[in-house]
Write a protein that holds these residues in place. Structure first.
Motif, short mmCIF file in Angstrom:
data_model
loop_
_atom_site.label_atom_id
_atom_site.label_comp_id
_atom_site.label_asym_id
_atom_site.label_seq_id
_atom_site.Cartn_x
_atom_site.Cartn_y
_atom_site.Cartn_z
N ALA A 1 -91.91 113.20 46.73
CA ALA A 1 -93.06 111.99 48.34
C ALA A 1 -94.14 111.59 48.32
O ALA A 1 -94.89 110.87 48.22
N HIS A 2 -94.88 112.65 47.26
CA HIS A 2 -96.24 112.82 47.02
C HIS A 2 -96.85 112.21 45.67
O HIS A 2 -97.72 111.83 45.16
N ILE A 3 -96.10 111.88 44.60
CA ILE A 3 -95.56 111.52 43.99
C ILE A 3 -96.76 109.92 43.63
O ILE A 3 -97.62 110.24 42.64
N PRO A 4 -96.34 109.06 44.90
CA PRO A 4 -97.71 108.09 43.88
C PRO A 4 -98.87 108.20 45.19
O PRO A 4 -99.62 107.59 44.19
N LEU B 1 -100.15 109.87 41.51
CA LEU B 1 -101.24 108.85 40.34
C LEU B 1 -101.71 107.79 41.36
O LEU B 1 -102.49 107.48 40.13
N LYS B 2 -101.90 107.23 42.18
CA LYS B 2 -103.44 106.82 42.69
C LYS B 2 -104.90 107.71 42.46
O LYS B 2 -105.13 107.01 42.64
N GLU B 3 -104.14 109.16 43.31
CA GLU B 3 -105.69 110.07 42.09
C GLU B 3 -106.35 110.08 40.54
O GLU B 3 -107.47 109.93 40.68
N GLN C 1 -112.92 110.30 35.34
CA GLN C 1 -112.51 111.25 34.08
C GLN C 1 -112.13 112.46 34.46
O GLN C 1 -111.53 112.67 34.24
N GLU C 2 -113.78 113.06 35.15
CA GLU C 2 -113.49 114.31 35.23
C GLU C 2 -112.43 115.31 36.33
O GLU C 2 -112.13 116.30 36.32
N PHE C 3 -112.33 114.83 37.17
CA PHE C 3 -110.84 114.63 38.12
C PHE C 3 -109.59 114.48 37.93
O PHE C 3 -108.90 115.32 38.29
N ARG C 4 -109.23 113.69 37.06
CA ARG C 4 -107.66 113.12 36.44
C ARG C 4 -106.83 114.22 36.00
O ARG C 4 -105.84 114.42 36.39
N THR D 1 -91.38 113.78 36.04
CA THR D 1 -91.89 113.54 34.80
C THR D 1 -92.20 112.30 34.10
O THR D 1 -92.58 111.38 33.50
N SER D 2 -90.83 111.06 35.05
CA SER D 2 -91.13 110.15 34.84
C SER D 2 -92.20 109.56 34.69
O SER D 2 -93.02 108.66 34.33
N ALA D 3 -92.33 109.89 36.07
CA ALA D 3 -94.28 109.76 36.36
C ALA D 3 -95.78 109.43 35.30
O ALA D 3 -96.56 109.15 35.36
#
Length: 167
Positions: free
Chosen positions: A43-46, A49-51, A57-60, A76-78
């Motif tokens: 449930a945390h995937i969205p 992804l938002k983060e 760039q340095e946080f991705r 994997t899909s995300a």
């Protein structure tokens, strides 16, 4: 009851994300990334992804690795959905995360894009570490590294290409 537990977990992950974004200490960021990966649920995937999308760039990479730690088909899909977005450092991190999760799509993408003239020198420098054999030991990598080495004039990048070939 289940809904309450989901909200508590979401709050915990959000708190960890806030702490990661607030600290300048790299070691602390890695520890928080690890904690996020352990606490995260599908449930945390969205949220993750938002983060990644928010950056900078340095946080991705921290959030990409948290998605990798979550694992599973949804993660994997995300990751596949963001493979060709963002900077090359993030793309390489996503490619490697996918490989760890058993999907070589991302690594094949890196190998295909690496020799293209449109890839800038600084982007090649970000990607090359993922083409070392201990990251990706595929037969198509050495010819690509040799092709780029033949055309490369930057001495530092040439050294890294040779190191990758030797690996």
């Amino acid at each position: 009851m289940i809904l309450a537990v989901a909200f508590l977990a979401l709050d915990e992950v959000k708190d960890l994300i806030d702490k990661l974004r607030a600290t300048a200490d790299i070691s602390q960021r890695h520890q928080l990334e690890y904690q996020i990966g352990k606490a995260a649920k599908p449930a945390h995937i969205p949220v993750l992804l938002k983060e990644v999308d928010t950056g900078p760039q340095e946080f991705r990479p921290y959030f990409i690795r948290a998605l990798r730690a979550l694992g599973g088909r949804d993660a994997t899909s995300a990751l596949k959905s963001i493979l060709t977005r963002y900077d090359w450092g993030a793309r390489a991190e996503v490619a490697y995360a996918l490989k760890i999760l058993g999907d070589e799509t991302g690594m094949k993408y890196l190998v295909a894009e690496f020799p293209k003239p449109s890839m800038k020198r600084e982007d090649r420098a970000r990607v090359i570490q993922y083409l070392f054999s201990y990251y990706y030991d595929a037969k198509e990598v050495p010819p690509v590294l040799r092709k780029v080495l033949d055309a490369e004039t930057d001495e530092e990048l040439r050294r890294r290409l040779i190191d990758a070939l030797v690996s």
